[in-house]
Design a protein around this motif. Structure first.
Motif, PDB file in Angstrom:
ATOM      1  N   GLY A 174      54.286  15.214  23.908  1.00  0.00           N
ATOM      2  CA  GLY A 174      54.670  15.107  25.320  1.00  0.00           C
ATOM      3  C   GLY A 174      55.000  16.419  26.016  1.00  0.00           C
ATOM      4  N   TYR A 175      54.795  17.544  25.346  1.00  0.00           N
ATOM      5  CA  TYR A 175      54.992  18.834  26.041  1.00  0.00           C
ATOM      6  C   TYR A 175      53.837  19.035  27.022  1.00  0.00           C
ATOM      7  N   ASP A 176      54.144  19.647  28.162  1.00  0.00           N
ATOM      8  CA  ASP A 176      53.087  19.977  29.127  1.00  0.00           C
ATOM      9  C   ASP A 176      52.540  21.359  28.769  1.00  0.00           C
ATOM     10  N   LEU A 177      51.237  21.471  28.637  1.00  0.00           N
ATOM     11  CA  LEU A 177      50.622  22.725  28.195  1.00  0.00           C
ATOM     12  C   LEU A 177      49.889  23.399  29.354  1.00  0.00           C
ATOM     13  N   TYR A 178      50.096  24.712  29.472  1.00  0.00           N
ATOM     14  CA  TYR A 178      49.462  25.506  30.531  1.00  0.00           C
ATOM     15  C   TYR A 178      48.907  26.794  29.923  1.00  0.00           C
ATOM     16  N   ALA A 210      36.025  23.967  18.299  1.00  0.00           N
ATOM     17  CA  ALA A 210      36.741  22.744  17.908  1.00  0.00           C
ATOM     18  C   ALA A 210      36.497  21.614  18.905  1.00  0.00           C
ATOM     19  N   GLY A 211      35.523  21.792  19.779  1.00  0.00           N
ATOM     20  CA  GLY A 211      35.220  20.748  20.770  1.00  0.00           C
ATOM     21  C   GLY A 211      35.926  20.996  22.095  1.00  0.00           C
ATOM     22  N   ASP A 212      35.968  19.964  22.914  1.00  0.00           N
ATOM     23  CA  ASP A 212      36.563  20.081  24.256  1.00  0.00           C
ATOM     24  C   ASP A 212      38.080  19.918  24.168  1.00  0.00           C
ATOM     25  N   LEU A 213      38.801  21.020  24.391  1.00  0.00           N
ATOM     26  CA  LEU A 213      40.265  20.981  24.295  1.00  0.00           C
ATOM     27  C   LEU A 213      40.919  20.881  25.671  1.00  0.00           C
ATOM     28  N   THR A 214      40.101  20.823  26.740  1.00  0.00           N
ATOM     29  CA  THR A 214      40.694  20.832  28.089  1.00  0.00           C
ATOM     30  C   THR A 214      41.604  19.624  28.390  1.00  0.00           C
ATOM     31  N   PRO A 215      41.367  18.445  27.755  1.00  0.00           N
ATOM     32  CA  PRO A 215      42.285  17.331  28.057  1.00  0.00           C
ATOM     33  C   PRO A 215      43.738  17.616  27.636  1.00  0.00           C
ATOM     34  N   LEU A 216      43.921  18.653  26.821  1.00  0.00           N
ATOM     35  CA  LEU A 216      45.289  18.973  26.366  1.00  0.00           C
ATOM     36  C   LEU A 216      46.108  19.675  27.444  1.00  0.00           C
ATOM     37  N   PHE A 217      45.416  20.294  28.413  1.00  0.00           N
ATOM     38  CA  PHE A 217      46.118  21.172  29.352  1.00  0.00           C
ATOM     39  C   PHE A 217      46.386  20.508  30.702  1.00  0.00           C
ATOM     40  N   SER A 218      47.569  20.854  31.242  1.00  0.00           N
ATOM     41  CA  SER A 218      47.970  20.316  32.557  1.00  0.00           C
ATOM     42  C   SER A 218      47.652  21.285  33.683  1.00  0.00           C
ATOM     43  N   GLY A 219      47.364  22.551  33.353  1.00  0.00           N
ATOM     44  CA  GLY A 219      47.054  23.507  34.414  1.00  0.00           C
ATOM     45  C   GLY A 219      46.722  24.887  33.873  1.00  0.00           C
ATOM     46  N   TYR A 220      46.135  25.703  34.749  1.00  0.00           N
ATOM     47  CA  TYR A 220      45.644  27.030  34.371  1.00  0.00           C
ATOM     48  C   TYR A 220      46.084  28.051  35.426  1.00  0.00           C
TER      49      TYR A 220
END
Ligand SMILES: CSCCC(=O)C(=O)COP(=O)(O)O
Ligand code: MG
Length: 225
Positions: A119-123, A142-152
């Motif tokens: 539940g940590y928000d990753l940026y 390792a594939g598509d990791l973008t669903p892990l991130f909340s913002g850039y």
């Protein structure tokens, strides 16, 4: 203060410096002349070429001269926003053609997935453009990791060695700075984030030294939140 969000650097932190310097930068340098000449009239590219003319103090530079300036900036590892935007566009073609695959350390992949699950928000905060950040994680080994991130966040939030940039990012994330953990391999970046009130953890991969007075680890597996 308990951590709520994690903000991570890319080069030297989630990903190998050698991938950026030996693969990404040479790829951009090789394809930049043709890319700029072919797309000079595209509005997105034209806007960045205009910014190069402005930033370099050469408002009259023709396309050939702009290409020379950009190549010089690549050689100097200049973190100039228009260069970073153009590199992102060139890398996009490489990722789409299957010529590039983003490098992300396996320990970073595992930890990012576990933190997201908890539940940590990753940026992400990198000098590479937001497009380049989404590509390295979206087309990673390792594939598509973008669903892990909340913002850039990129250099449009400010330079990475200035505390004000981290204040802007804190505001955008919308949680107190003390609840954000910033990860980086560069002591000046960690100092700037700490000055803005963030918690910090240094990454000294491949046997590097402790980073100033920051807690320093050699892999994401050692980060105990
Ligand atoms: C987004 S991958 C390319 C990274 C890049 O262009 C760069 O300059 C490295 O910057 P960082 O802030 O991640 O050290
Ligand atoms: Mg770095």
């Amino acid at each position: 203060m308990p951590i709520k969000a994690i903000l991570t650097d890319i080069e030297g932190t989630t990903s190998a410096v050698s991938f950026v310097f030996d693969v990404l930068f040479p790829f951009a340098a090789k394809h930049l002349p043709d890319f700029v000449r072919e797309h000079a009239e595209d509005p997105e590219v034209a806007m960045q070429l205009g910014a190069v003319r402005l930033d370099s103090g050469e408002p009259e530079a023709d396309v050939g001269r702009v290409i020379e300036i950009l190549q010089q900036w690549i050689a100097e590892d200049r973190k100039a926003t228009p260069l970073k935007a153009l590199q992102g566009m060139i890398w996009k073609q490489g990722y789409e053609a299957g010529e590039l695959k983003g490098h992300v350390y396996p320990d970073a992949v595992e930890a990012l997935k576990a933190w997201h699950e908890k539940g940590y928000d990753l940026y992400v905060y990198s000098s590479g453009s937001i497009q380049a950040q989404q590509l390295i994680f979206g087309c990673s080994e390792a594939g598509d990791l973008t669903p892990l991130f909340s913002g850039y966040f990129d250099t449009t939030s400010g330079p990475k060695r200035e505390a004000q940039s981290y204040r802007h990012i804190t505001e955008a994330i919308g949680c107190p700075a003390g609840k954000i953990l910033f990860l980086s391999d560069i002591v000046e970046e960690l100092d700037a984030a700490q000055q803005a009130g963030m918690q910090t953890c240094g990454l000294a991969r491949e046997g590097g030294k402790k980073l100033g007075d920051h807690l320093t680890v050699s892999s994401f597996a050692e980060i105990d939140i």
